[in-house]
Design a protein around this motif. Structure first.
Motif, PDB file in Angstrom:
ATOM      1  N   HIS A  57     -11.707  13.792   5.839  1.00 18.48           N
ATOM      2  CA  HIS A  57     -10.438  13.075   6.436  1.00 18.48           C
ATOM      3  C   HIS A  57      -9.477  13.326   5.284  1.00 18.48           C
ATOM      4  CE1 HIS A  57      -8.907   9.024   8.318  1.00 18.48           C
ATOM      5  NE2 HIS A  57      -8.066  10.290   8.628  1.00 18.48           N
ATOM      6  N   ILE A  58      -8.389  14.159   5.584  1.00 15.66           N
ATOM      7  CA  ILE A  58      -7.400  14.409   4.670  1.00 15.66           C
ATOM      8  C   ILE A  58      -6.089  13.346   5.077  1.00 15.66           C
ATOM      9  CG2 ILE A  58      -5.857  16.018   3.560  1.00 15.66           C
ATOM     10  CD1 ILE A  58      -7.909  18.072   4.269  1.00 15.66           C
ATOM     11  N   ARG A  59      -5.627  12.665   4.222  1.00 16.10           N
ATOM     12  CA  ARG A  59      -4.411  11.815   4.808  1.00 16.10           C
ATOM     13  C   ARG A  59      -3.323  12.017   3.529  1.00 16.10           C
ATOM     14  NH1 ARG A  59      -6.254   5.655   6.012  1.00 16.10           N
ATOM     15  NH2 ARG A  59      -7.970   6.093   4.353  1.00 16.10           N
ATOM     16  N   VAL A  60      -2.414  12.587   4.098  1.00 18.73           N
ATOM     17  CA  VAL A  60      -1.080  12.839   3.329  1.00 18.73           C
ATOM     18  C   VAL A  60      -0.121  11.804   3.575  1.00 18.73           C
ATOM     19  CG1 VAL A  60       0.526  14.636   2.559  1.00 18.73           C
ATOM     20  CG2 VAL A  60      -1.469  15.490   3.682  1.00 18.73           C
ATOM     21  N   CYS A  61       0.395  11.195   2.283  1.00 18.35           N
ATOM     22  CA  CYS A  61       1.532  10.186   2.281  1.00 18.35           C
ATOM     23  C   CYS A  61       2.766  10.725   2.807  1.00 18.35           C
ATOM     24  CB  CYS A  61       1.517   9.099   1.051  1.00 18.35           C
ATOM     25  SG  CYS A  61       2.905   8.269   1.263  1.00 18.35           S
ATOM     26  N   ARG A  62       3.200  10.291   3.846  1.00 15.11           N
ATOM     27  CA  ARG A  62       4.589  10.974   4.290  1.00 15.11           C
ATOM     28  C   ARG A  62       5.760   9.709   4.020  1.00 15.11           C
ATOM     29  NH1 ARG A  62       7.911   9.259   7.494  1.00 15.11           N
ATOM     30  NH2 ARG A  62       7.318   7.114   7.415  1.00 15.11           N
ATOM     31  N   THR A  63       5.426   8.562   3.595  1.00 10.73           N
ATOM     32  CA  THR A  63       6.526   7.612   3.248  1.00 10.73           C
ATOM     33  C   THR A  63       7.214   8.063   2.105  1.00 10.73           C
ATOM     34  OG1 THR A  63       4.683   6.267   3.879  1.00 10.73           O
ATOM     35  CG2 THR A  63       6.840   5.001   3.277  1.00 10.73           C
ATOM     36  N   LEU A  64       8.547   7.070   2.003  1.00  9.77           N
ATOM     37  CA  LEU A  64       9.669   7.825   1.154  1.00  9.77           C
ATOM     38  C   LEU A  64       9.464   8.278  -0.308  1.00  9.77           C
ATOM     39  CD1 LEU A  64      12.745   8.108   1.345  1.00  9.77           C
ATOM     40  CD2 LEU A  64      12.901   5.855   0.503  1.00  9.77           C
ATOM     41  N   ALA A 111       3.492   9.937  -6.824  1.00  5.75           N
ATOM     42  CA  ALA A 111       3.811  10.761  -5.804  1.00  5.75           C
ATOM     43  C   ALA A 111       3.778  12.312  -5.905  1.00  5.75           C
ATOM     44  CB  ALA A 111       5.202  10.267  -5.190  1.00  5.75           C
ATOM     45  N   PRO A 112       3.714  13.061  -5.087  1.00 11.65           N
ATOM     46  CA  PRO A 112       2.880  12.898  -3.847  1.00 11.65           C
ATOM     47  C   PRO A 112       1.205  12.574  -3.954  1.00 11.65           C
ATOM     48  CG  PRO A 112       3.523  15.230  -4.080  1.00 11.65           C
ATOM     49  CD  PRO A 112       3.816  14.459  -5.344  1.00 11.65           C
ATOM     50  N   VAL A 113       1.063  11.727  -3.090  1.00 12.26           N
ATOM     51  CA  VAL A 113      -0.410  11.653  -3.138  1.00 12.26           C
ATOM     52  C   VAL A 113      -1.180  11.901  -1.732  1.00 12.26           C
ATOM     53  CG1 VAL A 113      -0.143   9.810  -4.788  1.00 12.26           C
ATOM     54  CG2 VAL A 113      -0.159   9.199  -2.343  1.00 12.26           C
ATOM     55  N   VAL A 114      -2.378  11.934  -1.862  1.00 14.02           N
ATOM     56  CA  VAL A 114      -3.133  12.358  -0.804  1.00 14.02           C
ATOM     57  C   VAL A 114      -4.589  11.753  -0.895  1.00 14.02           C
ATOM     58  CG1 VAL A 114      -4.748  14.357   0.246  1.00 14.02           C
ATOM     59  CG2 VAL A 114      -2.171  14.566  -0.264  1.00 14.02           C
ATOM     60  N   MET A 115      -5.072  11.360   0.246  1.00 11.22           N
ATOM     61  CA  MET A 115      -6.482  10.595   0.145  1.00 11.22           C
ATOM     62  C   MET A 115      -7.377  11.682   1.219  1.00 11.22           C
ATOM     63  SD  MET A 115      -6.509   6.533   0.682  1.00 11.22           S
ATOM     64  CE  MET A 115      -8.495   6.216   0.395  1.00 11.22           C
ATOM     65  N   VAL A 116      -8.431  12.058   0.277  1.00 16.35           N
ATOM     66  CA  VAL A 116      -9.453  12.908   0.954  1.00 16.35           C
ATOM     67  C   VAL A 116     -10.734  11.701   1.018  1.00 16.35           C
ATOM     68  CG1 VAL A 116     -11.099  14.843   1.052  1.00 16.35           C
ATOM     69  CG2 VAL A 116      -8.617  15.047   0.178  1.00 16.35           C
ATOM     70  N   ASP A 117     -11.065  11.657   2.239  1.00 13.98           N
ATOM     71  CA  ASP A 117     -11.851  10.338   2.381  1.00 13.98           C
ATOM     72  C   ASP A 117     -11.736   9.276   1.708  1.00 13.98           C
ATOM     73  OD1 ASP A 117     -13.478  12.255   4.258  1.00 13.98           O
ATOM     74  OD2 ASP A 117     -14.531  13.133   2.706  1.00 13.98           O
ATOM     75  N   ASP A 118     -12.603   8.738   0.876  1.00 10.71           N
ATOM     76  CA  ASP A 118     -12.065   7.604   0.043  1.00 10.71           C
ATOM     77  C   ASP A 118     -11.377   8.058  -1.261  1.00 10.71           C
ATOM     78  OD1 ASP A 118     -13.083   6.264   1.900  1.00 10.71           O
ATOM     79  OD2 ASP A 118     -15.178   5.446   0.618  1.00 10.71           O
ATOM     80  N   LYS A 119     -11.006   9.252  -1.580  1.00 12.64           N
ATOM     81  CA  LYS A 119     -10.584   9.748  -2.955  1.00 12.64           C
ATOM     82  C   LYS A 119      -9.334   9.930  -2.914  1.00 12.64           C
ATOM     83  CE  LYS A 119     -11.794  12.682  -6.872  1.00 12.64           C
ATOM     84  NZ  LYS A 119     -11.012  11.795  -7.785  1.00 12.64           N
ATOM     85  N   LEU A 120      -8.636   9.128  -3.876  1.00 19.62           N
ATOM     86  CA  LEU A 120      -7.167   9.681  -4.028  1.00 19.62           C
ATOM     87  C   LEU A 120      -6.817  10.611  -5.056  1.00 19.62           C
ATOM     88  CD1 LEU A 120      -4.354   7.958  -3.220  1.00 19.62           C
ATOM     89  CD2 LEU A 120      -4.442   7.112  -5.427  1.00 19.62           C
ATOM     90  N   TYR A 121      -5.844  11.701  -4.609  1.00 20.63           N
ATOM     91  CA  TYR A 121      -5.384  12.484  -5.555  1.00 20.63           C
ATOM     92  C   TYR A 121      -3.990  12.250  -5.470  1.00 20.63           C
ATOM     93  CZ  TYR A 121      -9.724  14.982  -4.670  1.00 20.63           C
ATOM     94  OH  TYR A 121     -11.087  15.383  -4.505  1.00 20.63           O
ATOM     95  N   GLU A 122      -3.382  12.274  -6.948  1.00 19.43           N
ATOM     96  CA  GLU A 122      -2.255  11.963  -7.232  1.00 19.43           C
ATOM     97  C   GLU A 122      -1.373  13.098  -7.882  1.00 19.43           C
ATOM     98  OE1 GLU A 122      -2.225   7.650  -9.049  1.00 19.43           O
ATOM     99  OE2 GLU A 122      -4.481   8.422  -9.434  1.00 19.43           O
TER     100      GLU A 122
END
Ligand SMILES: Cc1cc2nc3c(=O)[nH]c(=O)nc-3n(C[C@H](O)[C@H](O)[C@H](O)COP(=O)(O)O)c2cc1C
Ligand code: SF4
Ligand code: FES
Lengths: 459, 172
Positions: free
Chosen positions: B79-86, B131-142
């Motif tokens: 599950h890849i979640r890319v933060c799109r906020t400001l 920023a920018p950050v992404v979560m892959v499953d439970d792990k945050l990449y900064e």
């Protein structure tokens, strides 16, 4: 034991109280480490020699204001607890940290979880809570895991659970995970969510949590940073704590700096001793090479925006006259308020001239439209209209009348909704349109073809 | 087929419920646990939870459909979640998202053709300073840059075998 990478050097201007140990390389999340650094001593002292009322009085004397957004004095909130009802009292730590731009509570929970636990247990004892909860956003699974493990350690040592530290007082502490909805940060939405329902905020009055909160019982909801402060207030005494910072703006605050600055990060500073200019330029390193400032959002994306070059003048509550540029606004609760905005969650977002300001608003509008819980028509529909209009403008379909249309929608949301999410979504639009009207008008004259060549796009 | 859960989860749920002053409060934590094991929340799962907590199925459904994190359909294995906020957007998160989409030849919110990932946009992940950050499953990449995004994609491809037929689901 979980280890979390340490970040950022401590800036010489900082006065770290809450984050005192968090980033030290030899500091970890274990209870042993916390105790080696004096952890749980304040709690032991409080439980053995102080009455709950005395602790409540210390918090009142400290004048500490809530760090979650509204800046309401914590001691006063605690005083409003309905103790006559005879119903159990609950304490909730708001660890939803969902206002865009805010990332301070994450540091505390990830790097110094026992400080939060100690702050919460002193608070729970002071208000005589029957049970305490930490409502943490789903997007911080590591934080939830760290807290669970830390609570298990604290329980094993008798700091949490039955007959805490040999007293007659018992209180359990439960970690509860959200599921990615911003509105769970709003305290009554949070309570509904904790009850196992949709996070629909409740109408205040009558549902002030201190009277009718969790399970319709008196409840205190405080932010992570606020509850950590309680530990330090208990330690140094309310009056001593109140000497830090400025009157009405006591203590330190963890400011979150992000956007277009050289050194984004979190900085714990004494309240009112610095200005926004200090934070952005001296501490945050200023803008990237060759760029100029376009806007500053002073307190989380729901705060009203400031335009570069703007001046603010008027009279402070003390009667003193002021005339400030953005750089002069005091970095505390009252400064940004006097300058027509708010310090909100302490999240300062800097925007330089490389981006289109309408696009910035479109990004913010997309957020608040997505996060409206949908109960009130003005918020549900209005936030979506504003998003649609700003998205259309960005995509090359701006019209002359858009600025007025946006302003009118914003005006029809603010003040007409169940919770303050109404203001949270109206204020950005109202302030961007008022302060950057020329940019909105220019947009209507722009070549639609240009729209696709921007540095960031909106869906 | 009857809806079944591992003994591990069943034990977890039985311990969880009595910790709350009211049973219903356990719903979100139970849904998290089931979604983690099953990949998504089927109607059977929702009915099971309703029965367990003595709720009506609609009371469970209200919760499942309100919160963005709960889902009723499978997603890719990762599950890849890319933060799109400001703050993330100001620092290039839209381009980061494009790179993930290209690497897995996929569209937003869909299971990639190789079954490995679902790429989604997420709202502010509370790490705006990096920023920018992404979560892959439970792990945050900064603090992501192009090379790091590429490294994450390669790591996912290495760790997760392609299976075009199945997402992260128990009904494969
Ligand atoms: C829409 C909305 C979102 C909010 N989000 C948060 C949040 O994420 N974290 C937080 O601590 N407070 C948030 N608040 C403020 C809380 O409602 C509440 O005032 C706060 O948790 C009280 O704690 P404090 O007095 O310690 O600041 C939000 C308020 C609103 C209206
Ligand atoms: S103002 Fe918006 S978020 Fe708040 S209750 Fe109304 S619809 Fe929900
Ligand atoms: S804006 Fe991306 S983490 Fe906050």
């Amino acid at each position: 034991m979980i280890s979390v990478p340490k970040q950022s050097e401590v800036h010489p201007s900082e006065r770290r109280i809450i984050l005192k140990n968090a980033d030290n390389p030899d500091y970890d999340v274990s209870i042993d480490c916390y105790e080696r650094h004096g952890g749980y001593e304040v709690m032991k002292q409080a439980f053995s020699s102080r009455k709950p009322e005395e602790l409540c009085q210390e918090v009142l004397d400290s004048e500490v204001r809530g760090r979650g957004g509204a800046g309401f004095p914590a001691g006063m909130k605690w005083k409003f607890l309905d103790r006559k009802s005879g119903k159990p009292i609950y304490l909730i730590c708001n660890a939803d940290e969902s206002e865009p731009g805010t990332f301070k509570d994450r540091q505390i929970m990830h790097k110094d979880p026992h400080q939060l636990i100690e702050g919460m247990m002193i608070s729970a004892y002071a208000i005589q809570a029957a049970e305490a909860f930490i409502y943490i956003r789903e997007e911080m699974p590591l934080g939830a895991q760290i807290l669970e493990e830390a609570i298990a350690e604290a329980r094993a040592k008798g700091y949490v659970g039955d007959n805490i530290l040999g007293s007659d007082y018992s209180c359990d502490l439960i970690v509860h995970r959200g599921a990615a909805a911003y509105i769970c940060g709003e305290e009554t939405g949070l309570i509904e969510s904790l009850e196992g329902k949709r996070a629909y905020p409740r109408i205040k009055p009558p549902y002030f949590p201190a009277a009718l909160g969790l399970y319709m019982c008196p409840t205190i909801v405080n932010n992570v940073e606020t509850l950590c402060n309680v530990k330090h207030i208990a330690e140094m005494g309310g009056k001593e704590y109140a000497k830090i910072g400025r009157p009405g703006n006591t203590g330190t605050r963890i400011w979150c700096l992000s956007g277009h600055v050289k050194n984004p990060g979190y900085y714990e500073l004494e309240n009112g001793k610095f200005t926004y200019g200090d934070l952005i330029y001296k501490i945050g390193g200023g803008l990237r090479e060759g760029r100029t400032l376009q806007a500053v959002i002073p307190g989380g994306s729901s705060a009203k925006v400031w335009r570069a070059g703007e001046r603010f003048s008027g009279k402070l509550r003390s009667g003193e006259a002021f005339d400030w540029a953005i750089d002069d606004v005091p970095l505390d609760f009252d400064g940004p308020m006097a300058a027509g905005s708010m310090s909100g969650s302490g999240a300062v977002i800097v925007v330089d001239d490389s981006v289109d300001i309408v696009e910035v608003l479109a990004n913010i509008n997309a957020f608040y439209a997505h996060e409206s819980c949908g109960q009130c028509t003005p918020c549900r529909e209005g936030s979506l209209w504003m998003k649609k209009i700003t998205t259309r403008m960005v995509n090359g379909g701006a019209r002359e009348e858009d600025a007025d249309l946006l302003a009118s929608i914003g005006d029809q949301i603010a003040g007409r909704t169940i919770c303050a999410h109404g203001e949270a979504c109206a204020w950005p639009t109202q302030s961007f349109v008022a302060k950057f009207r020329d940019k909105f008008t220019e947009k209507a004259k722009e070549d639609p073809e240009k729209a696709s060549k921007r540095p960031f796009r909106l869906v | 087929m009857a809806f079944e859960l591992s003994t591990e989860i069943l034990e977890y749920i039985d311990k969880l419920i009595p910790r709350y002053p009211e049973k219903r409060s356990a719903i979100m934590m139970i849904l998290h646990a089931i979604q983690k094991e099953k990949g998504f929340l089927s109607l059977e799962a929702q009915e099971w939870v309703a029965e367990k907590l003595e709720l009506t199925p609609i009371q469970v459904r209200e919760v499942v459909t309100f919160y963005p994190f709960y889902r009723e359909k499978p997603i890719g294995k990762r599950h890849i979640r890319v933060c799109r906020t400001l703050s993330c957007a100001l620092n290039g998160s839209y381009a980061v998202c494009d790179r993930f989409k290209e690497a897995f030849d996929t569209e937003l919110d869909e299971i990639s053709p190789d079954g490995r990932v679902t790429v989604e946009f997420a709202e502010c992940l509370a790490s705006c300073g990096t920023a920018p950050v992404v979560m892959v499953d439970d792990k945050l990449y900064e603090n992501l840059n192009d090379e790091q995004v590429e490294a994450i994609c390669n790591k996912i491809k290495e760790e997760t075998p392609a299976n075009p037929k199945a997402g992260n689901t128990d009904v494969s």
